[in-house]
Write a protein that holds these residues in place. Structure first.
Motif, short mmCIF file in Angstrom:
data_model
loop_
_atom_site.label_atom_id
_atom_site.label_comp_id
_atom_site.label_asym_id
_atom_site.label_seq_id
_atom_site.Cartn_x
_atom_site.Cartn_y
_atom_site.Cartn_z
N GLN A 41 0.82 -1.21 0.00
CA GLN A 41 0.00 0.00 0.00
C GLN A 41 0.85 1.27 0.00
O GLN A 41 0.63 2.17 -0.79
CB GLN A 41 -0.96 0.01 1.20
N LYS A 42 1.84 1.34 0.87
CA LYS A 42 2.68 2.54 0.96
C LYS A 42 3.55 2.71 -0.28
O LYS A 42 3.84 3.83 -0.69
CB LYS A 42 3.57 2.48 2.21
N GLU A 43 3.97 1.62 -0.88
CA GLU A 43 4.83 1.67 -2.07
C GLU A 43 4.08 2.13 -3.32
O GLU A 43 4.67 2.76 -4.19
CB GLU A 43 5.45 0.30 -2.35
N ILE A 44 2.79 1.80 -3.44
CA ILE A 44 2.05 2.11 -4.67
C ILE A 44 1.14 3.33 -4.57
O ILE A 44 0.71 3.85 -5.60
CB ILE A 44 1.21 0.89 -5.14
N GLU A 45 0.87 3.79 -3.37
CA GLU A 45 -0.08 4.89 -3.19
C GLU A 45 0.33 6.12 -4.00
O GLU A 45 1.42 6.66 -3.82
CB GLU A 45 -0.19 5.24 -1.71
N GLY A 46 -0.55 6.54 -4.91
CA GLY A 46 -0.31 7.72 -5.74
C GLY A 46 0.74 7.53 -6.80
O GLY A 46 1.20 8.50 -7.39
N LYS A 47 1.12 6.28 -7.08
CA LYS A 47 2.16 6.00 -8.08
C LYS A 47 1.63 5.06 -9.16
O LYS A 47 0.83 4.17 -8.88
CB LYS A 47 3.37 5.36 -7.43
N SER A 48 2.13 5.25 -10.36
CA SER A 48 1.81 4.32 -11.44
C SER A 48 2.48 2.99 -11.15
O SER A 48 3.60 2.96 -10.64
CB SER A 48 2.33 4.84 -12.78
N LYS A 64 6.57 2.87 -10.44
CA LYS A 64 7.33 4.01 -10.94
C LYS A 64 7.49 5.03 -9.82
O LYS A 64 6.50 5.59 -9.33
CB LYS A 64 6.62 4.65 -12.13
N ASN A 65 8.73 5.25 -9.42
CA ASN A 65 9.04 6.29 -8.45
C ASN A 65 9.52 7.53 -9.20
O ASN A 65 9.62 7.51 -10.42
CB ASN A 65 10.11 5.80 -7.48
N THR A 66 9.84 8.57 -8.50
CA THR A 66 10.26 9.82 -9.14
C THR A 66 11.48 9.64 -10.04
O THR A 66 11.49 10.09 -11.18
CB THR A 66 10.56 10.89 -8.07
N ASP A 67 12.50 8.96 -9.55
CA ASP A 67 13.74 8.83 -10.32
C ASP A 67 14.18 7.38 -10.53
O ASP A 67 15.31 7.14 -10.94
CB ASP A 67 14.86 9.63 -9.66
N GLU A 133 -1.45 6.94 -11.69
CA GLU A 133 -1.38 7.55 -10.37
C GLU A 133 -2.76 7.68 -9.70
O GLU A 133 -2.87 7.67 -8.48
CB GLU A 133 -0.75 8.96 -10.45
N GLN A 134 -3.80 7.81 -10.51
CA GLN A 134 -5.15 7.94 -9.97
C GLN A 134 -5.85 6.59 -9.83
O GLN A 134 -7.00 6.52 -9.41
CB GLN A 134 -6.01 8.84 -10.89
N GLY A 135 -5.18 5.51 -10.21
CA GLY A 135 -5.76 4.18 -10.09
C GLY A 135 -6.56 3.74 -11.31
O GLY A 135 -7.19 2.69 -11.29
N LYS A 136 -6.54 4.54 -12.39
CA LYS A 136 -7.24 4.14 -13.61
C LYS A 136 -6.49 2.98 -14.27
O LYS A 136 -5.27 2.98 -14.34
CB LYS A 136 -7.36 5.32 -14.58
N ARG A 137 -7.25 1.99 -14.72
CA ARG A 137 -6.68 0.77 -15.28
C ARG A 137 -6.55 0.87 -16.80
O ARG A 137 -7.47 1.33 -17.48
CB ARG A 137 -7.57 -0.42 -14.94
N TYR A 138 -5.42 0.36 -17.31
CA TYR A 138 -5.16 0.31 -18.75
C TYR A 138 -4.66 -1.09 -19.09
O TYR A 138 -3.91 -1.69 -18.32
CB TYR A 138 -4.09 1.32 -19.15
N GLY A 139 -5.05 -1.58 -20.26
CA GLY A 139 -4.53 -2.85 -20.75
C GLY A 139 -4.89 -4.04 -19.90
O GLY A 139 -4.24 -5.09 -19.98
N GLU A 140 -5.92 -3.93 -19.10
CA GLU A 140 -6.28 -5.02 -18.19
C GLU A 140 -6.65 -6.27 -18.98
O GLU A 140 -7.43 -6.21 -19.94
CB GLU A 140 -7.44 -4.58 -17.30
#
Length: 171
Positions: A41-48, A64-67, A133-140
């Motif tokens: 949860q902490k690793e993915i929150e707000g991240k692609s 995907k993190n910042t860098d 980042e918003q939790g929208k799913r692609y390519g499911e």
């Protein structure tokens, strides 16, 4: 009266075109989401992040993190087995976070993508999704490990299959 008849016919055609997900398809999604919520949860929150699971049991998640990018190998029964930082310059990793390479909707064997059939389908069931980042799913997609044609980008899909084989052998 003609307008009413036309509206009724249109509603039937829309329902016929919409894909209904089976309980198994929804279960794969729920298992993946539940495992991520409890373990990352902490690793993915707000991240692609991109998820690839096999048999609703083993899972690889790339975040995907910042860098940089972080890869996790998880098992439904034992949790996180391995985590690795990936090179931010790897072209396949960069490609897997490009929304434009993914199809809309949830692809299964019953979806329009396979209306003319498929050449090969073998192996355990897989679940794949890219979430922004918003939790929208692609390519499911929920398919088999070896599938041709494959609605998921060939390089991205091969990356996950190879990594899963590697992790299975080394852990």
């Amino acid at each position: 009266m003609r307008i009413l008849t036309l509206l009724i016919l249109c509603s039937f055609s829309i329902q016929a075109c919409s894909q209904r997900l089976s309980e198994a398809d929804l279960r794969s999604r729920k298992v993946a989401d539940s495992l991520l919520e409890s373990q990352l949860q902490k690793e993915i929150e707000g991240k692609s992040h991109v998820i690839f699971s096999v048999a609703d049991k083993e899972m690889i998640v790339v975040v995907k993190n910042t860098d940089s990018f972080k890869e996790f190998y998880l098992n439904k029964d034992t949790g996180i087995i391995k985590d690795t930082t990936l090179m931010a310059s790897d072209p396949v990793i960069i490609k897997m976070f490009d929304k434009s390479i993914y199809r809309e909707g949830f692809t299964t064997f019953n979806s329009g993508f396979f209306e003319s059939g498929y050449e090969i389908s073998s192996g355990s069931i897989t679940y794949f999704v890219f979430k922004d980042e918003q939790g929208k799913r692609y390519g499911e997609a929920r398919l088999s490990v070896f599938i041709k044609p494959n609605p998921v980008d060939t390089e991205v899909y091969a990356y996950f299959v190879e990594k899963l084989i590697f992790y299975s052998k080394t852990t």
